[in-house]
Design an enzyme around this catalytic site. Sequence first.
Site, PDB file in Angstrom:
ATOM      1  N   CYS A 188       0.830  -1.201   0.000  1.00 50.51           N
ATOM      2  CA  CYS A 188       0.000   0.000   0.000  1.00 50.51           C
ATOM      3  C   CYS A 188       0.864   1.250   0.000  1.00 50.51           C
ATOM      4  CB  CYS A 188      -0.892   0.001   1.230  1.00 50.51           C
ATOM      5  SG  CYS A 188       0.082  -0.005   2.723  1.00 50.51           S
TER       6      CYS A 188
ATOM      7  N   CYS B 249       2.465   2.047   3.451  1.00 51.06           N
ATOM      8  CA  CYS B 249       3.704   1.352   3.832  1.00 51.06           C
ATOM      9  C   CYS B 249       4.870   1.941   3.066  1.00 51.06           C
ATOM     10  CB  CYS B 249       3.630  -0.149   3.555  1.00 51.06           C
ATOM     11  SG  CYS B 249       2.083  -0.767   2.984  1.00 51.06           S
TER      12      CYS B 249
ATOM     13  N   ASP C 145      42.776 -11.869 -36.937  1.00 45.41           N
ATOM     14  CA  ASP C 145      44.004 -11.817 -36.173  1.00 45.41           C
ATOM     15  C   ASP C 145      44.531 -13.251 -36.095  1.00 45.41           C
ATOM     16  OD1 ASP C 145      45.970 -10.779 -34.405  1.00 45.41           O
ATOM     17  OD2 ASP C 145      44.844 -11.674 -32.758  1.00 45.41           O
TER      18      ASP C 145
ATOM     19  N   ASP D 251      41.162 -10.921 -30.424  1.00 43.36           N
ATOM     20  CA  ASP D 251      40.881 -11.284 -29.040  1.00 43.36           C
ATOM     21  C   ASP D 251      41.643 -10.466 -28.025  1.00 43.36           C
ATOM     22  OD1 ASP D 251      43.383 -12.289 -29.584  1.00 43.36           O
ATOM     23  OD2 ASP D 251      43.141 -13.981 -28.212  1.00 43.36           O
TER      24      ASP D 251
ATOM     25  N   ASP E 114      43.959  -5.526 -30.058  1.00 45.32           N
ATOM     26  CA  ASP E 114      43.048  -5.566 -31.202  1.00 45.32           C
ATOM     27  C   ASP E 114      41.911  -4.546 -31.079  1.00 45.32           C
ATOM     28  OD1 ASP E 114      44.395  -7.676 -32.439  1.00 45.32           O
ATOM     29  OD2 ASP E 114      43.326  -9.147 -31.223  1.00 45.32           O
TER      30      ASP E 114
END
Lengths: 758, 128
Positions: A17, A20, A445, A643, A647
């Site tokens: 409510c 509260c 790569d 990766d 890179d």
Amino acid sequence: MDDTRRRAVFSVGGLDCAACATAIERTVGGLPGVGTVVTDPVSRRVAVDYEVAHVSEQELRRAIEATGYRVEPNGPERPEQLIDREEESRSREYRRLMRKFWVSAVISVPVVLLSYPWLVPGLKGLPWLQRSSPTLLWLWRGLALVTLPILFWAAGDFYKSLWGAAKARSANMYTLIGVGIAAAWLYSTAAVIAPGMFPRRELAEAYYDVTAVVTALVLLGLALEIKAKGKTSEALKKLAELQARTARVVRNGSEIDVPVEEVRVGDVVLVRPGEKVPVDGRLVDGASAVDESMVTGESIPVEKVAGDEVMGATLNVTGSFKFSATRVGKDTALANIIRMVQDAQGSKPPIQRIVDRVSGYFAPAVLILGVASFVTWYNLGPSPGLAYATVAFVTVLIIACPCALGLATPTSLTVGIGKAAQHGVLIRSGDALQTARRLNAVVLDKTGTITVGKPSITDLVPAALPDVDLLRIAAGVERGSEHPLAEAIVRGARDRGLQPPEPNQFQAIPGQGVEATLEGRAVLLGNAKLMHERHIDVAQLEPTAEGLADAGKTPMYVAVDGRAAGLVACADTVKEDSRRAIARLKEIGLEVIMITGDNRRTAEAIARQVGIDRVLAEVLPQGKAHEVRRLQLEGRTVAMVGDGINDAPALAQADVGVAIGTGTDVAIEASDVTLISGSLRGLVTAIEVSRATVRNVYENLAGAFVYNAAGLPVAAGLLYPFFGVLLSPLIAAAAMAFSSLTVVTNANRLRRFRPSEV
Amino acid sequence: MIDNVLVTLAGLGAIAGIVWFFWGPRDRGYRVPLASSGYQETMVLVKGGYSPSTLVVRAGKPVRLNFRREESSPCSEMVVFADLGKSANLPEGQIVPVEFLPKEAGTFEFTCQMGMLRGRLIVESGNH
């Protein structure tokens, strides 16, 4: 958000409510260092902004509990819970729409029968149901009342939405439908209440069937669309469902089962064969093979030993192990993947932005077209002008389907991106998807992308010793070294079941190799320079060494007690499926280029192995982005796959940056596409998914465009002067309701997508 | 004949009205206030449209828009800031914060997934 401020979200039981909510806001808001407190009774959540220096999440939790409410663990933050809730609200909405549809449909039956009794077999002979009979007029007045619940209850949503849009001075589908069915009802009601107002008797006809049937059809269309849209996020749901429900945690020396939400970072978790790994962590004890296919798309189980990372939601296949939890709840790899997929599904590719700009003008333009049709029919149309004008006006509004245009992209994107994720490919945005389709060059790569990224033993060339002894001795000497090649040799020996002896008087000779005493023998391991300096005759081995170097490998001489004993060669090995993936990339029309910082000889050796013709070797890390730019200037649309941290600039420069998921976070951050498994097969999947999805989007857009472009003029009555055809509003409603359904259904065809076997 | 003239005039009037209503000049928009949290923060109600539908913020200060969807129509279940690359699912009745840092001045649209609901975000340069 910066480091000093945080936001905590609590799920609070019993927060129902407004009162509260106020109590919590007041109590928590009064703590030092607390900024805004937002409570939401509907979701029972409390969000608090706070300064880390002044107050802790723990204190906030205690403050909420002090007001008499229970804070539930972890909060409804995990994506699968969000998906469940969406699912729930979708099915609620579906049931609600279907209820309204059935009521409207049942009412529609008598309404339609009585609107045209002179066309209905069984009714058409009855004298009291003839056109302009007083009984029929009274029946029609009854229809005005019977259709009221349709107008105000069943179509109520349309008007709420219409009103909301009008307040923002915009129009949407509901504006058109709402105005259309209201116009039909008002015209009919005017005609049946005061037929005398109409100059000619035949004008005073009723169109209550339009109000009833159009509403029913639109509701049905919406309901079916919701159902179909639910299916578009099926892939995501499958990902979310991978999450384990419970975890077996070792606490105070005993094993207890706890819900997965309660696993904390640092907990030691036990996993038996056949069980799911509940959260992310690092293996501390035991060993096993883990099936990670659900997350990475990689079908072969991965061997895990102490120190290896394990991912939540993966399946333990062979052995038992214990691991220490490193990431839990919404921080796990799976949760991140789900979040990334959701973000991508909500993103818009450039094509949709153009469509959006158009559709912003669409609904008002249709209103204008409706008014223009009305005026034209009234002035130029056959008698009764007012009736024809009203029908044309209503039909134009109803047939227009801005939703089909708007739905075209998002539905396909949701299915396509979800499908890619199921195969271990994360596509980060609609932009990337649209660009990936146009790619014609891909730069790979070398290290870590084409190759494993870790050297291993490739050749043993014994001269004075059997190769087992050669390897055992080489590994023994290298045990003291930290060089990556040394690690490769020691690992290689252990993999072959050899126990390398302990070296004595180990010494590294920079740039040349190592020497040590091993089981009483003096051993040297290194390059030709080292051998020459120690006057060891290696002439016999030299041609072989040269050949190995030509093949991109690193040969090392081994000498025992001053005599050449043999050669050990190491190289970074090519991933097992790189060659096939590269062949497939060429097949689907891409030029494949390899880029590497390595020397040309090594690079070309690898390129030959995997079938790459163009090699950019000896490129400095900062030069990679430059090379990508050069290719773009040659007119290519370039994908860069890499990766490493070095890179990242090249990934950002490329039209589509593709990160290998096993690589660094920096690379993943800079990328548009992430291949979770690390296999190049994922790149093939990414491109295939993109092509299929973008094609699907174009089909949808073309369909929606053609539908509206053809439907609107017909509805306005363009065919009437030539063929005497005027579209019924009922047919317009059916066409409209099913046009958006068609779009969603077409998008769902993408669910059958399978990546090609590589 | 007189009725034809009247209908034509009324029609033209209606078209002019539609053009003005949907595309005519708009209000300056709602200036999002700076909250004590350091965010430019406001609630946005989602119900048929976005209200307020035109938000004015300053560049360089973080913005938090708390969306609350009060309708069940699936059209509005997602809000998309296409230019900012942000989007959020809006479960019905829940407050969903969307946070971002506007860096450049300009006008950006935010829409529902299908582009039916529209709002504008006007970012003013943060210097003044």
